[in-house]
Design an enzyme around this catalytic site. Structure first.
Site, mmCIF file in Angstrom:
data_model
loop_
_atom_site.group_PDB
_atom_site.id
_atom_site.type_symbol
_atom_site.label_atom_id
_atom_site.label_comp_id
_atom_site.label_asym_id
_atom_site.label_seq_id
_atom_site.Cartn_x
_atom_site.Cartn_y
_atom_site.Cartn_z
ATOM 1 N N GLY A 115 0.834 -1.201 0.000
ATOM 2 C CA GLY A 115 0.000 0.000 0.000
ATOM 3 C C GLY A 115 0.866 1.246 0.000
ATOM 4 O O GLY A 115 2.106 1.160 0.100
ATOM 5 N N ASP A 116 0.214 2.398 -0.171
ATOM 6 C CA ASP A 116 0.904 3.701 -0.139
ATOM 7 C C ASP A 116 1.975 3.842 -1.214
ATOM 8 O O ASP A 116 2.985 4.506 -1.012
ATOM 9 C CB ASP A 116 1.559 3.947 1.241
ATOM 10 C CG ASP A 116 0.586 3.754 2.370
ATOM 11 O OD1 ASP A 116 -0.566 4.179 2.215
ATOM 12 O OD2 ASP A 116 0.967 3.181 3.400
ATOM 13 N N GLU A 117 1.762 3.228 -2.361
ATOM 14 C CA GLU A 117 2.779 3.260 -3.421
ATOM 15 C C GLU A 117 2.749 4.557 -4.223
ATOM 16 O O GLU A 117 3.594 4.752 -5.112
ATOM 17 C CB GLU A 117 2.564 2.089 -4.404
ATOM 18 C CG GLU A 117 2.711 0.702 -3.794
ATOM 19 C CD GLU A 117 1.392 0.175 -3.259
ATOM 20 O OE1 GLU A 117 0.400 0.941 -3.250
ATOM 21 O OE2 GLU A 117 1.353 -0.991 -2.840
ATOM 22 N N LYS A 136 -0.365 5.474 -5.580
ATOM 23 C CA LYS A 136 -1.426 5.179 -6.559
ATOM 24 C C LYS A 136 -2.279 6.413 -6.828
ATOM 25 O O LYS A 136 -2.807 6.578 -7.920
ATOM 26 C CB LYS A 136 -2.337 4.046 -6.050
ATOM 27 C CG LYS A 136 -1.657 2.706 -5.952
ATOM 28 C CD LYS A 136 -2.623 1.627 -5.493
ATOM 29 C CE LYS A 136 -3.133 1.812 -4.082
ATOM 30 N NZ LYS A 136 -2.138 1.677 -3.038
ATOM 31 N N LYS A 171 -1.548 9.589 -7.203
ATOM 32 C CA LYS A 171 -1.048 10.444 -8.289
ATOM 33 C C LYS A 171 -1.223 9.753 -9.644
ATOM 34 O O LYS A 171 -1.649 10.386 -10.616
ATOM 35 C CB LYS A 171 0.437 10.771 -8.047
ATOM 36 C CG LYS A 171 1.040 11.513 -9.215
ATOM 37 C CD LYS A 171 2.474 11.930 -9.025
ATOM 38 C CE LYS A 171 3.060 12.247 -10.396
ATOM 39 N NZ LYS A 171 4.384 12.808 -10.361
ATOM 40 N N GLY A 192 -6.238 5.947 1.684
ATOM 41 C CA GLY A 192 -6.228 7.400 1.708
ATOM 42 C C GLY A 192 -5.282 7.878 0.648
ATOM 43 O O GLY A 192 -4.184 7.350 0.524
ATOM 44 N N HIS A 193 -5.730 8.793 -0.169
ATOM 45 C CA HIS A 193 -4.750 9.381 -1.059
ATOM 46 C C HIS A 193 -4.920 10.887 -1.183
ATOM 47 O O HIS A 193 -5.993 11.426 -0.994
ATOM 48 C CB HIS A 193 -4.656 8.666 -2.407
ATOM 49 C CG HIS A 193 -5.943 8.528 -3.122
ATOM 50 N ND1 HIS A 193 -6.498 7.320 -3.414
ATOM 51 C CD2 HIS A 193 -6.775 9.460 -3.595
ATOM 52 C CE1 HIS A 193 -7.617 7.520 -4.035
ATOM 53 N NE2 HIS A 193 -7.823 8.802 -4.167
ATOM 54 N N GLN A 246 -4.927 -0.135 -1.126
ATOM 55 C CA GLN A 246 -3.959 -1.017 -0.449
ATOM 56 C C GLN A 246 -2.998 -1.630 -1.482
ATOM 57 O O GLN A 246 -2.814 -1.054 -2.538
ATOM 58 C CB GLN A 246 -4.671 -2.092 0.383
ATOM 59 C CG GLN A 246 -5.377 -1.555 1.636
ATOM 60 C CD GLN A 246 -6.704 -0.915 1.371
ATOM 61 O OE1 GLN A 246 -7.498 -1.424 0.598
ATOM 62 N NE2 GLN A 246 -6.964 0.217 1.985
ATOM 63 N N GLY A 295 -1.775 8.933 9.959
ATOM 64 C CA GLY A 295 -0.670 9.814 10.343
ATOM 65 C C GLY A 295 0.534 9.062 10.897
ATOM 66 O O GLY A 295 1.515 9.674 11.314
ATOM 67 N N LEU A 355 11.032 8.205 -7.347
ATOM 68 C CA LEU A 355 12.439 7.961 -7.675
ATOM 69 C C LEU A 355 13.311 9.089 -7.113
ATOM 70 O O LEU A 355 14.438 8.870 -6.671
ATOM 71 C CB LEU A 355 12.609 7.854 -9.198
ATOM 72 C CG LEU A 355 14.004 7.470 -9.683
ATOM 73 C CD1 LEU A 355 14.386 6.069 -9.225
ATOM 74 C CD2 LEU A 355 14.094 7.545 -11.213
ATOM 75 N N ASP A 356 12.758 10.313 -7.108
ATOM 76 C CA ASP A 356 13.502 11.482 -6.616
ATOM 77 C C ASP A 356 13.906 11.356 -5.152
ATOM 78 O O ASP A 356 14.889 11.964 -4.725
ATOM 79 C CB ASP A 356 12.644 12.748 -6.806
ATOM 80 C CG ASP A 356 11.261 12.589 -6.189
ATOM 81 O OD1 ASP A 356 10.540 11.664 -6.602
ATOM 82 O OD2 ASP A 356 10.908 13.377 -5.285
ATOM 83 N N VAL A 380 8.865 11.608 -10.605
ATOM 84 C CA VAL A 380 10.065 12.245 -10.052
ATOM 85 C C VAL A 380 9.715 13.434 -9.145
ATOM 86 O O VAL A 380 10.546 14.292 -8.869
ATOM 87 C CB VAL A 380 11.030 12.689 -11.181
ATOM 88 C CG1 VAL A 380 11.625 11.495 -11.896
ATOM 89 C CG2 VAL A 380 10.330 13.618 -12.187
ATOM 90 N N GLY A 381 8.459 13.474 -8.672
ATOM 91 C CA GLY A 381 8.027 14.546 -7.773
ATOM 92 C C GLY A 381 6.523 14.478 -7.610
ATOM 93 O O GLY A 381 5.845 13.765 -8.349
HETATM 94 P P1 IMP Z 1 -7.030 -2.745 8.081
HETATM 95 O O1 IMP Z 1 -7.147 -2.708 6.608
HETATM 96 O O2 IMP Z 1 -7.431 -1.459 8.753
HETATM 97 O O3 IMP Z 1 -7.707 -3.936 8.694
HETATM 98 O O4 IMP Z 1 -5.463 -2.912 8.471
HETATM 99 C C1 IMP Z 1 -4.746 -4.108 8.188
HETATM 100 C C2 IMP Z 1 -3.330 -3.789 7.747
HETATM 101 O O5 IMP Z 1 -3.354 -3.175 6.476
HETATM 102 C C3 IMP Z 1 -2.581 -2.818 8.668
HETATM 103 O O6 IMP Z 1 -1.213 -3.170 8.689
HETATM 104 C C4 IMP Z 1 -2.767 -1.487 7.970
HETATM 105 O O7 IMP Z 1 -1.741 -0.563 8.297
HETATM 106 C C5 IMP Z 1 -2.683 -1.926 6.521
HETATM 107 N N1 IMP Z 1 -3.385 -1.018 5.609
HETATM 108 C C6 IMP Z 1 -4.706 -0.919 5.390
HETATM 109 N N2 IMP Z 1 -4.988 0.004 4.467
HETATM 110 C C7 IMP Z 1 -3.804 0.502 4.076
HETATM 111 C C8 IMP Z 1 -3.430 1.478 3.090
HETATM 112 O O8 IMP Z 1 -4.252 2.084 2.394
HETATM 113 N N3 IMP Z 1 -2.096 1.705 2.974
HETATM 114 C C9 IMP Z 1 -1.162 1.051 3.712
HETATM 115 N N4 IMP Z 1 -1.474 0.134 4.613
HETATM 116 C C10 IMP Z 1 -2.786 -0.140 4.791
#
Ligand code: IMP
Length: 427
Positions: free
Chosen positions: A12-14, A16, A18, A40-41, A225, A303, A333-334, A415-416
């Site tokens: 997750g948090d790659e 996506k 952008k 969340g994005h 995710q 957070g 990459l930056d 790159v940003g």
């Molecule tokens: P849950 O999805 O709230 O049940 O959390 C299970 C696991 O997935 C935990 O380690 C969370 O931090 C992770 N996780 C869930 N949603 C995200 C996301 O959007 N980005 C990164 N990690 C996530």
């Protein structure tokens, strides 16, 4: 017209958000297929920052219709808050632009209470969930005791269902977890109002998408995710409860596979993870701090400071395998600028053996040690590069080596944070 799927290729948090935002500009429909407001994005448009958890970022383009698919778990309160926030900033969130699948399951207050209670009871082995009620809502779905969005078509009957469910879950909350009961009457009243507001948005989204595709519309399937958090294919039990992999897109949207033409995996140029679970390439040194600080690695939803590490090509190859990725979008990459040397995990070591497969369970992965390949870094700012050839040779080599290791091309390189800070390559 064929569909593009955007999939997280890591935990997750790659980045996506952008990539989806860029591709949404060239789409007619953007549909999210799984997860809930655990995602969340952040999208930055003309200096304005939008933080979205449920509504696809395509909503910021007036020509795009957004769909919340049946594979999602949706908290109506959070959805309405997000819609109101968008409307207050002039974004049209009318029912012509946003559709909610009747099959999506709802997250109710007891799911959130149970998520917190279950995490506390796990003690040391807590999963580090986002505490948004995701796991308990999917558990109810699998147990066939969930409440689906379609029930909101009849707000009065829906309120009764909610009331009965709160009463039933209070047994669990009070007797098993020793918590205070939730106020059933009050919740039923509150959710009745949500149903009245959300009823116009309910739709048979599978048919809507099929009709759109046959009418030649361009569909973008937005993943949330990442592959390594997939309930089946991730690092179980340190996973989420949905299917962020490509199969999740088909089930979560009710789509046939023949529609998919492009399966784009998004990966950072390094690795991050939030929450608990094994992470073979994790760093606990100044290079790790560099990635956190330069990469602003703090969760959009909770957070929390993200754990950081070197790129894991074993895990990335696995993401290519389970999703059939046709290409990669390489983000941030930056952020590597200034780190020298760079490392990439090309294999794992365990009990004297060299292993190249990624094990999809946490206990096995926890025993793997990374085997690194070192590469020279670069010092120049790369934020202004718009063509691959404008990158310093060391950065080009880094990208090319990743492509060799995982067997698919990186067609987008970010790159940003700005929309324009992207290198597009045709292969
Ligand atoms: P849950 O999805 O709230 O049940 O959390 C299970 C696991 O997935 C935990 O380690 C969370 O931090 C992770 N996780 C869930 N949603 C995200 C996301 O959007 N980005 C990164 N990690 C996530």
């Amino acid at each position: 017209m064929p569909a593009t799927v955007v999939i997280g290729a890591q935990w997750g948090d790659e980045g996506k958000g952008k990539i989806t935002d860029m591709l949404a500009a060239e789409s007619d429909v953007v549909a999210r297929y799984g997860g809930g407001d655990n995602a969340g994005h952040t999208v930055v448009v003309g200096g304005d920052t939008f933080k979205l958890h449920l509504v696809p970022s395509g909503i910021l383009y007036s020509h795009v219709v957004c769909v919340l698919g049946g594979g999602m778990v949706v908290n109506p309160r959070r959805l309405l808050e997000e819609m109101d926030g968008l409307a207050a900033r002039g974004v049209d969130v009318s029912a012509t632009r946003l559709l909610l699948s009747v099959q999506a399951h709802l997250i109710l207050p007891y799911h959130i209470a149970l998520d917190g209670a279950a995490e506390r009871s796990r003690g040391e082995s807590a999963l580090g969930t986002t505490k948004r009620g995701i796991g308990p809502a999917y558990a109810d779905k699998a147990a066939r005791s969930g409440i689906r969005a379609g029930e909101m078509r009849d707000p009065a009957a829906f309120a009764q269902l909610v009331h009965a469910a709160v009463v039933a879950k209070n047994e669990l909350l009070t007797r098993v977890y020793g918590q205070e009961p939730l106020p059933a009457e009050e919740i039923a009243r509150e959710y009745r109002e949500y149903a009245v507001r959300l009823a116009p948005y309910l739709a048979d989204t599978s048919s809507f998408l099929a009709e759109a595709l046959y009418a030649g519309k361009r569909l973008l399937c937005e993943g949330a995710q990442g592959t390594l958090l997939d309930l089946d294919h991730g690092t179980y039990p340190y996973v989420t409860s949905s299917y962020p992999t490509v199969g999740g897109a088909l089930i979560g949207l009710g789509l046939g596979p023949q529609h998919l033409s492009r399966i784009l995996g998004v990966t950072k140029a390094y690795q991050t993870r939030v929450g608990a679970g094994p992470f073979p390439t994790e760093l606990h040194d100044t290079a790790g701090d560099h990635l956190v600080e330069v990469g602003h690695e703090y969760g959009t939803t909770t957070g929390r400071r993200r754990r950081t590490g070197w790129l894991d090509a074993v895990a990335l190859r696995y993401a290519v395998q389970v999703n059939g990725l046709s290409e990669l979008a390489l983000t941030k990459l930056d952020v590597l600028t200034g780190l020298d040397p760079l490392r990439i995990a090309v294999a794992y070591e365990c009990d004297g053996e060299t292993l190249t497969r990624f094990p999809a369970d946490a206990a096995t992965l926890a025993r793997r040690r990374p085997v690194y390949e070192e590469m020279p870094g670069w010092k120049q700012d790369i934020g202004a590069a718009r063509a691959f050839e404008e990158l310093p040779p060391a950065a080009q080599n880094y990208v090319t080596r990743i492509e060799e290791l995982v067997g698919v091309p990186a067609t987008l390189i970010s790159v940003g944070p700005e929309r324009e800070q992207t290198i597009r390559r045709s292969m």
